[in-house]
Design an enzyme around this catalytic site. Structure first.
Site, short mmCIF file in Angstrom:
data_model
loop_
_atom_site.label_atom_id
_atom_site.label_comp_id
_atom_site.label_asym_id
_atom_site.label_seq_id
_atom_site.Cartn_x
_atom_site.Cartn_y
_atom_site.Cartn_z
N ARG A 232 0.86 -1.17 0.00
CA ARG A 232 0.00 0.00 0.00
C ARG A 232 0.91 1.23 0.00
O ARG A 232 1.99 1.21 0.58
CB ARG A 232 -0.93 0.02 1.23
CG ARG A 232 -2.06 -0.99 1.17
CD ARG A 232 -3.09 -0.62 0.13
NE ARG A 232 -4.20 -1.56 0.05
CZ ARG A 232 -4.26 -2.57 -0.83
NH1 ARG A 232 -3.27 -2.78 -1.67
NH2 ARG A 232 -5.32 -3.35 -0.85
N GLU A 261 -3.44 7.84 -4.15
CA GLU A 261 -3.80 7.50 -5.53
C GLU A 261 -5.10 8.18 -5.94
O GLU A 261 -6.00 8.38 -5.11
CB GLU A 261 -3.98 5.97 -5.64
CG GLU A 261 -2.67 5.22 -5.46
CD GLU A 261 -2.86 3.72 -5.29
OE1 GLU A 261 -3.90 3.19 -5.74
OE2 GLU A 261 -1.96 3.09 -4.70
N HIS A 279 -1.32 1.13 -9.84
CA HIS A 279 -1.94 0.11 -8.98
C HIS A 279 -2.58 -1.00 -9.80
O HIS A 279 -3.81 -1.15 -9.82
CB HIS A 279 -2.96 0.75 -8.02
CG HIS A 279 -3.25 -0.12 -6.83
ND1 HIS A 279 -3.72 0.37 -5.63
CD2 HIS A 279 -3.15 -1.46 -6.64
CE1 HIS A 279 -3.87 -0.64 -4.76
NE2 HIS A 279 -3.54 -1.75 -5.36
#
Lengths: 313, 312
Positions: A232, A261, A279
């Site tokens: 993460r 993000e 991602h």
């Protein structure tokens, strides 16, 4: 089951959204400019929330949905879900383990190779016509390097197995030492970073692991060391990472995740010793379909009173 | 590349003559008498033809920094009694790493996504810019050429749970991977092909339209051998027609020229013939070349000598 209300809190793989729409009364959070509007109209009919890596169910939302029975996440990480609150209220929580393990491990190695061997830079070099003027420079060998893994869970072990195929030595940090593992254990991330060439973050995000990669760890990894993050964004102190890269205190970074993000620090765009991905750790057709089927399967099991497939709570 | 590292390390033992790349060999030989030249060090880019060898009557040793020897007239070397040594397996790990790197990149859209993120103001979300990625783990991979490099590729991909089969000039004893005598059959059963064989008369354009079509729409091809192993025109056509999933290419038929149609594509990854070129391999190559120069001039056996009596 068409009358069961399901709240989708973020955009997911189209197949999943379509199936949820077919099977349930689907509410999409982004259809409502104000969350309050959604809640006043439909809170009473919402019995399930479907989230993903970037959006889940925090304490507020859980309180606002009095009929909530289950939170099913389209991800393996559940840091966006208030697990304690769910436990306290008897709300079930499911995630998507195992089906994405190989995929994410593949990407961790892909990022490492792309970074050390400058694959993206080489591709840019050819496309820009520079090869006509001269050869590209030497890159860094990957085979035989020492790989340090933060978190030796399913994904961490899958990464280790792949790195061993490249004759890499493996070492790791974990909350507790794994007795049945042959890999070298270090009791702190700083020690791990001091003793490896490539540091891979593969643990869950919790209060303890927030910013587990900090200035001290980055300095220990050093100008010849490389950081790979497929966990993460909040595992890494991003501001420290950016300044370390700019100042040459870190050899390079391969990042699939970021603190905020979809924002990516612009300072990284001009660097040739970083690889940046939006991602996509689990983002293949096969894996996203398998993950979606797990979400759908868990919801179905719950509403039919059957055992859940992959319960966390 | 290697010569820049080599010269300072060995200039006290050997007198290196380094031709100006802008001048012809003939020009160089007017400055340095050919009879003084007993050893030649070249790379894969330099064609050591019979004509070149005729200009060097005192040549006894030819060293190439490449694993391949298709740029050398080996028959002429044998006739002249010139000993030849190449890189052997020195680059195998690095080239295998690069092959897997290209395969992961093209199947998972790594370079395309990195490029996308660095482009400001992208109007479209990632899912619309390039097609969904493909899983690599567990897939069936066909290796064309199971030599030193091919074996290293196989080993790496096995750790991803991939299922390996291969095509080679002959079936290899002591290898349990399924052997296919036809590359078309190999392509039919595989999800991706990794091409790592030597380039010679039999393997020129071994990857042709038939093979590429057999690999199919979801299939990928990686080439870390030589550009001439693939019919490049056909590959470009097939990519443009969507007949194949994508390609990762380190080598091209007419380097450094790369077909410009490829520059528009997100499902190709392009690399400037550098699969072998790492910090470590460069040092290893220098040690090999230095070692072979010392061995030759002390009448000791060479390392990675090319056995010329095997040349047809």
């Amino acid at each position: 089951m068409g009358s069961i209300g399901v709240l989708l809190v973020g955009r997911v793989f189209p197949y999943l959204e379509q199936e949820l729409d077919k099977r349930y009364k689907l509410f999409r959070l982004w259809d409502y400019p104000q969350k309050a509007q959604l809640l006043s109209q439909h809170a009473a009919s919402i019995r399930a929330v479907v989230g993903h890596a970037g959006a889940g169910a925090d304490a507020d939302l859980i309180d606002e949905l009095p009929k909530l029975e289950i939170v099913s996440s389209f991800s393996v990480g559940v840091d966006m879900i208030d697990l304690e609150k769910c436990k306290a209220k008897g709300i079930r929580v499911t995630n998507t383990p195992d089906v994405l393990t190989d995929e994410v491990a593949d990407l961790a190695i892909g990022l490492t190779l792309a970074l050390l061997r400058r694959i993206c830079e080489c591709d840019r070099y050819v496309r820009s016509g520079k090869w006509k003027k001269g050869d590209y420079k030497l890159t860094t060998k990957f085979s035989g390097k020492t790989v340090g893994i933060v978190g030796l869970g399913r994904i961490g072990q899958a990464i280790a197995k792949r790195a061993e195929g490249f004759n890499c030595s493996i070492c790791y940090y974990s909350r507790t030492e794994k007795r049945d593992s042959n890999y070298k254990y270090y009791p702190s991330v700083v020690e791990l970073a001091s003793n490896c060439d490539i540091l891979v973050v593969a643990c869950p995000l919790t209060e303890e692991t927030h910013h587990i990669i900090n200035r001290e760890v980055i300095n220990a990894l050093g100008p010849k060391g490389f950081l790979i993050n497929i966990g993460r964004g909040k595992h890494v102190d991003e501001a420290e990472l950016v300044s370390a890269l700019q100042e040459g205190r870190l050899g390079g970074a391969g990042l699939d995740v970021f603190e905020d993000e979809p924002a990516v620090p612009e300072e990284l765009f001009g660097l040739e010793n970083v690889v940046l991905l939006p991602h996509v750790g689990s983002a293949t057709l096969e894996t996203r379909t398998d993950m979606a089927d797990l979400v759908l399967g868990n919801l179905e099991a719950h509403f039919l009173g059957k055992p859940l497939l992959t319960p966390l709570v | 590349m290697c010569f820049a590292t080599l010269e300072p390390l060995y200039s006290h033992k050997f007198h290196f003559l380094s031709p100006n790349p802008n001048h012809s060999l003939q020009h160089f030989l007017r400055l340095h008498h050919p009879s003084s030249i007993r050893a030649l060090l070249c790379s894969a880019n330099y064609s050591v033809s019979a004509q070149v060898l005729r200009l060097l009557p005192s040549l006894r040793l030819l060293l190439t920094t490449s694993a391949g020897t298709e740029h050398i007239d080996l028959r002429e070397c044998r006739r002249r009694g010139i000993q030849v040594a190449a890189a052997g397996g020195i680059f195998s790990q690095d080239v295998a790493d690069a092959a897997v790197a290209l395969l992961l990149d093209v199947t998972r859209n790594i370079s395309a996504a990195d490029r996308y993120l660095r482009t400001p103001n992208h109007a479209n979300p990632p899912s619309e810019v390039f097609t969904f990625a493909s899983k690599l783990s567990g897939k069936r991979i066909g290796i064309v050429g199971l030599g030193s490099i091919g074996m290293e590729v196989a080993k790496r991909l096995e750790s991803f749970g991939c299922i390996i089969s291969y095509n080679s000039k002959h079936k290899k004893a002591n290898v349990s991977y399924p052997f296919y005598s036809s590359v078309v059959d190999l392509a039919t059963t595989c999800d991706a092909l990794v091409v790592c064989c030597a380039l010679n008369e039999q393997t020129k354009h071994i990857i042709n339209r038939e093979v590429i079509s057999a690999l199919g729409k979801g299939g990928f091809i990686v080439n870390v051998g030589r550009g001439g192993l693939i019919d490049e025109k056909e590959l470009v056509k097939c990519l443009m027609e969507g007949k194949i999933g994508g390609a990762g290419l380190d080598v091209f038929e007419n380097e450094p020229h790369v077909p410009k149609e490829l520059f528009q594509m997100n499902n190709v990854v392009l690399s400037p013939h550098c699969a072998a070129l790492t910090d470590k391999s460069n040092m290893d190559m220098c040690e090999l070349v230095g070692g072979n120069l010392e061995a030759f001039f002390s009448n000791r056996p060479l390392i990675n000598q090319v056995m010329l009596d095997m040349v047809e």
